[in-house]
Motif scaffolding. Structure first.
Motif, PDB file in Angstrom:
ATOM      1  N   LEU A   7       0.809  -1.251   0.005  1.00  0.00           N
ATOM      2  CA  LEU A   7       0.182   0.015  -0.102  1.00  0.00           C
ATOM      3  C   LEU A   7       0.992   1.416   0.067  1.00  0.00           C
ATOM      4  O   LEU A   7       1.984   1.288   0.837  1.00  0.00           O
ATOM      5  CB  LEU A   7      -0.954  -0.019   1.229  1.00  0.00           C
ATOM      6  CG  LEU A   7      -1.781   0.907   1.342  1.00  0.00           C
ATOM      7  CD1 LEU A   7      -2.956   1.052   0.420  1.00  0.00           C
ATOM      8  CD2 LEU A   7      -2.529   0.761   2.637  1.00  0.00           C
ATOM      9  N   ARG A   8       0.598   2.059  -0.849  1.00  0.00           N
ATOM     10  CA  ARG A   8       1.234   3.528  -1.001  1.00  0.00           C
ATOM     11  C   ARG A   8       0.291   4.634  -0.157  1.00  0.00           C
ATOM     12  O   ARG A   8      -0.262   5.100  -0.833  1.00  0.00           O
ATOM     13  CB  ARG A   8       1.605   3.820  -2.398  1.00  0.00           C
ATOM     14  CG  ARG A   8       2.740   5.050  -2.497  1.00  0.00           C
ATOM     15  CD  ARG A   8       3.550   5.124  -3.974  1.00  0.00           C
ATOM     16  NE  ARG A   8       2.509   4.378  -4.984  1.00  0.00           N
ATOM     17  CZ  ARG A   8       2.153   5.008  -5.972  1.00  0.00           C
ATOM     18  NH1 ARG A   8       2.864   6.442  -6.353  1.00  0.00           N
ATOM     19  NH2 ARG A   8       1.465   4.689  -7.011  1.00  0.00           N
ATOM     20  N   VAL A   9       0.858   4.879   0.938  1.00  0.00           N
ATOM     21  CA  VAL A   9       0.013   6.104   1.434  1.00  0.00           C
ATOM     22  C   VAL A   9       0.949   7.242   1.905  1.00  0.00           C
ATOM     23  O   VAL A   9       2.142   7.102   2.464  1.00  0.00           O
ATOM     24  CB  VAL A   9      -0.698   5.365   2.943  1.00  0.00           C
ATOM     25  CG1 VAL A   9      -1.440   6.476   3.572  1.00  0.00           C
ATOM     26  CG2 VAL A   9      -1.494   4.180   2.643  1.00  0.00           C
ATOM     27  N   ASN A  10       0.545   8.422   1.399  1.00  0.00           N
ATOM     28  CA  ASN A  10       1.162   9.534   1.658  1.00  0.00           C
ATOM     29  C   ASN A  10       2.613   9.645   1.429  1.00  0.00           C
ATOM     30  O   ASN A  10       3.626   9.916   2.108  1.00  0.00           O
ATOM     31  CB  ASN A  10       0.979  10.030   3.309  1.00  0.00           C
ATOM     32  CG  ASN A  10      -0.610  10.156   3.603  1.00  0.00           C
ATOM     33  OD1 ASN A  10      -1.374  10.459   2.907  1.00  0.00           O
ATOM     34  ND2 ASN A  10      -0.623  10.058   4.983  1.00  0.00           N
ATOM     35  N   GLY A  11       2.832   8.675   0.030  1.00  0.00           N
ATOM     36  CA  GLY A  11       4.170   8.779  -0.455  1.00  0.00           C
ATOM     37  C   GLY A  11       5.057   7.855   0.255  1.00  0.00           C
ATOM     38  O   GLY A  11       6.124   7.705  -0.262  1.00  0.00           O
ATOM     39  N   ARG A  12       4.670   7.116   1.169  1.00  0.00           N
ATOM     40  CA  ARG A  12       5.384   5.982   1.722  1.00  0.00           C
ATOM     41  C   ARG A  12       4.723   4.541   1.288  1.00  0.00           C
ATOM     42  O   ARG A  12       3.637   4.337   1.339  1.00  0.00           O
ATOM     43  CB  ARG A  12       5.491   5.922   3.194  1.00  0.00           C
ATOM     44  CG  ARG A  12       6.300   7.497   3.731  1.00  0.00           C
ATOM     45  CD  ARG A  12       6.446   7.532   5.228  1.00  0.00           C
ATOM     46  NE  ARG A  12       7.249   6.396   5.618  1.00  0.00           N
ATOM     47  CZ  ARG A  12       6.797   5.975   6.990  1.00  0.00           C
ATOM     48  NH1 ARG A  12       5.763   6.462   7.859  1.00  0.00           N
ATOM     49  NH2 ARG A  12       7.434   4.993   7.428  1.00  0.00           N
ATOM     50  N   VAL A  13       5.557   3.457   1.047  1.00  0.00           N
ATOM     51  CA  VAL A  13       5.126   2.103   0.572  1.00  0.00           C
ATOM     52  C   VAL A  13       5.105   1.500   2.121  1.00  0.00           C
ATOM     53  O   VAL A  13       5.922   1.462   2.940  1.00  0.00           O
ATOM     54  CB  VAL A  13       5.977   1.679  -0.223  1.00  0.00           C
ATOM     55  CG1 VAL A  13       5.559   0.170  -0.573  1.00  0.00           C
ATOM     56  CG2 VAL A  13       6.093   2.211  -1.611  1.00  0.00           C
ATOM     57  N   GLN A  14       4.130   0.988   2.480  1.00  0.00           N
ATOM     58  CA  GLN A  14       3.649   0.169   3.500  1.00  0.00           C
ATOM     59  C   GLN A  14       3.377  -1.293   2.938  1.00  0.00           C
ATOM     60  O   GLN A  14       2.586  -1.521   1.996  1.00  0.00           O
ATOM     61  CB  GLN A  14       2.234   0.608   4.221  1.00  0.00           C
ATOM     62  CG  GLN A  14       2.515   1.814   4.506  1.00  0.00           C
ATOM     63  CD  GLN A  14       3.378   2.218   5.846  1.00  0.00           C
ATOM     64  OE1 GLN A  14       3.725   1.343   6.869  1.00  0.00           O
ATOM     65  NE2 GLN A  14       3.605   3.637   6.254  1.00  0.00           N
ATOM     66  N   THR A  15       3.783  -2.434   3.657  1.00  0.00           N
ATOM     67  CA  THR A  15       3.405  -3.775   3.370  1.00  0.00           C
ATOM     68  C   THR A  15       2.796  -4.176   4.348  1.00  0.00           C
ATOM     69  O   THR A  15       3.362  -4.217   5.705  1.00  0.00           O
ATOM     70  CB  THR A  15       4.941  -4.564   2.873  1.00  0.00           C
ATOM     71  OG1 THR A  15       5.294  -4.009   1.829  1.00  0.00           O
ATOM     72  CG2 THR A  15       4.344  -5.944   2.554  1.00  0.00           C
ATOM     73  N   LEU A  16       1.808  -4.671   4.285  1.00  0.00           N
ATOM     74  CA  LEU A  16       0.796  -5.048   5.593  1.00  0.00           C
ATOM     75  C   LEU A  16       0.281  -6.387   5.506  1.00  0.00           C
ATOM     76  O   LEU A  16      -0.164  -6.856   4.237  1.00  0.00           O
ATOM     77  CB  LEU A  16      -0.239  -4.227   5.854  1.00  0.00           C
ATOM     78  CG  LEU A  16      -0.119  -2.727   5.879  1.00  0.00           C
ATOM     79  CD1 LEU A  16      -1.214  -1.918   5.745  1.00  0.00           C
ATOM     80  CD2 LEU A  16       0.509  -2.612   7.406  1.00  0.00           C
ATOM     81  N   ALA A  17       0.224  -7.468   6.513  1.00  0.00           N
ATOM     82  CA  ALA A  17      -0.207  -8.635   6.198  1.00  0.00           C
ATOM     83  C   ALA A  17      -1.796  -8.610   6.749  1.00  0.00           C
ATOM     84  O   ALA A  17      -2.061  -8.506   7.990  1.00  0.00           O
ATOM     85  CB  ALA A  17       0.288  -9.677   7.296  1.00  0.00           C
ATOM     86  N   VAL A  18      -2.811  -8.247   5.976  1.00  0.00           N
ATOM     87  CA  VAL A  18      -4.051  -8.132   6.213  1.00  0.00           C
ATOM     88  C   VAL A  18      -4.906  -8.906   5.331  1.00  0.00           C
ATOM     89  O   VAL A  18      -4.670  -8.749   4.124  1.00  0.00           O
ATOM     90  CB  VAL A  18      -4.371  -6.632   6.209  1.00  0.00           C
ATOM     91  CG1 VAL A  18      -5.823  -5.992   6.468  1.00  0.00           C
ATOM     92  CG2 VAL A  18      -3.350  -5.721   7.088  1.00  0.00           C
ATOM     93  N   ASP A  19      -6.136  -8.950   5.635  1.00  0.00           N
ATOM     94  CA  ASP A  19      -7.059  -9.452   4.877  1.00  0.00           C
ATOM     95  C   ASP A  19      -7.680  -8.470   3.578  1.00  0.00           C
ATOM     96  O   ASP A  19      -8.062  -7.233   4.066  1.00  0.00           O
ATOM     97  CB  ASP A  19      -8.338 -10.012   5.598  1.00  0.00           C
ATOM     98  CG  ASP A  19      -9.359 -10.503   4.548  1.00  0.00           C
ATOM     99  OD1 ASP A  19      -9.431 -10.360   3.245  1.00  0.00           O
ATOM    100  OD2 ASP A  19     -10.261 -11.538   5.081  1.00  0.00           O
ATOM    101  N   GLY A  20      -7.234  -8.856   2.594  1.00  0.00           N
ATOM    102  CA  GLY A  20      -7.485  -7.784   1.301  1.00  0.00           C
ATOM    103  C   GLY A  20      -9.093  -7.167   1.214  1.00  0.00           C
ATOM    104  O   GLY A  20      -9.181  -6.207   0.379  1.00  0.00           O
ATOM    105  N   ARG A  21      -9.819  -7.830   2.026  1.00  0.00           N
ATOM    106  CA  ARG A  21     -11.415  -7.626   1.791  1.00  0.00           C
ATOM    107  C   ARG A  21     -11.612  -6.445   3.032  1.00  0.00           C
ATOM    108  O   ARG A  21     -12.716  -5.879   3.135  1.00  0.00           O
ATOM    109  CB  ARG A  21     -12.305  -8.894   1.962  1.00  0.00           C
ATOM    110  CG  ARG A  21     -11.954  -9.718   1.050  1.00  0.00           C
ATOM    111  CD  ARG A  21     -12.992 -10.896   1.406  1.00  0.00           C
ATOM    112  NE  ARG A  21     -11.894 -11.632   2.336  1.00  0.00           N
ATOM    113  CZ  ARG A  21     -12.547 -12.678   3.046  1.00  0.00           C
ATOM    114  NH1 ARG A  21     -13.595 -13.458   2.517  1.00  0.00           N
ATOM    115  NH2 ARG A  21     -11.877 -13.203   3.997  1.00  0.00           N
TER     116      ARG A  21
END
Length: 160
Positions: A7-21
């Motif tokens: 996920l790219r939020v506010n210019g920063r890339v984040q990788t999260l282990a989350v249910d995509g729904r």
């Protein structure tokens, strides 16, 4: 089942282990600690949860996380800083457009998106852009004034 989502939020890339729904709003607030977008109705009706997705105002409570993978998400926190406000943030302060502040996130994000499309919006364009954002405090005239003030600040060269 949780999966890795980039996920790219506010210019920063984040990788999260989350249910995509899971709704984007839930991830922004609970996993990333971004409290600009508010939980209002949870149905995409009130606008309190608005964010920009690739520059377009969108309701984060009704968009699944998978729907924004690889796209640019901007929250209120990504517009400016306390030291250097975005012109739209400054305009809402200048015109005293906030009372309780609950709708403010959505109004600001919709205004930013509007000014990207129409740098000098008419009153009708501003009303149309904001018509689906609910405000019960009655600062509607000040909010419309803030849109025009932001347009003035941005045309005068205030940094976005």
């Amino acid at each position: 089942m949780p999966q890795a989502v980039e996920l790219r939020v506010n210019g920063r890339v984040q990788t999260l282990a989350v249910d995509g729904r899971v709704p984007l709003l839930q991830v922004l607030r609970n996993d990333l600690g971004l409290n600009g977008p508010k939980y209002g109705c949870g149905l995409g009706e009130c606008g309190a949860c608005a964010v920009l997705i690739d520059g377009v105002a969108a309701r984060s409570c009704s968009i699944p996380l998978d729907g924004v993978a690889g796209r640019a998400v901007t929250t209120l926190e990504g517009l400016g800083t306390a030291e250097r406000l975005h012109p739209v943030q400054q305009a809402f302060i200048d015109t005293q457009a906030a009372q309780c502040g609950y709708c403010l996130n959505g109004m600001l994000m919709a205004t930013v998106a509007l000014l990207q499309r129409h740098p000098r919006p008419t009153d009708a364009q501003a009303r149309t852009a904001l018509q689906h954002h609910l405000c019960r405090c009655g600062t509607h005239l000040e909010i419309l004034a803030a849109v025009q003030r932001a347009a003035d600040l941005m045309s005068a060269g205030a940094p976005p």
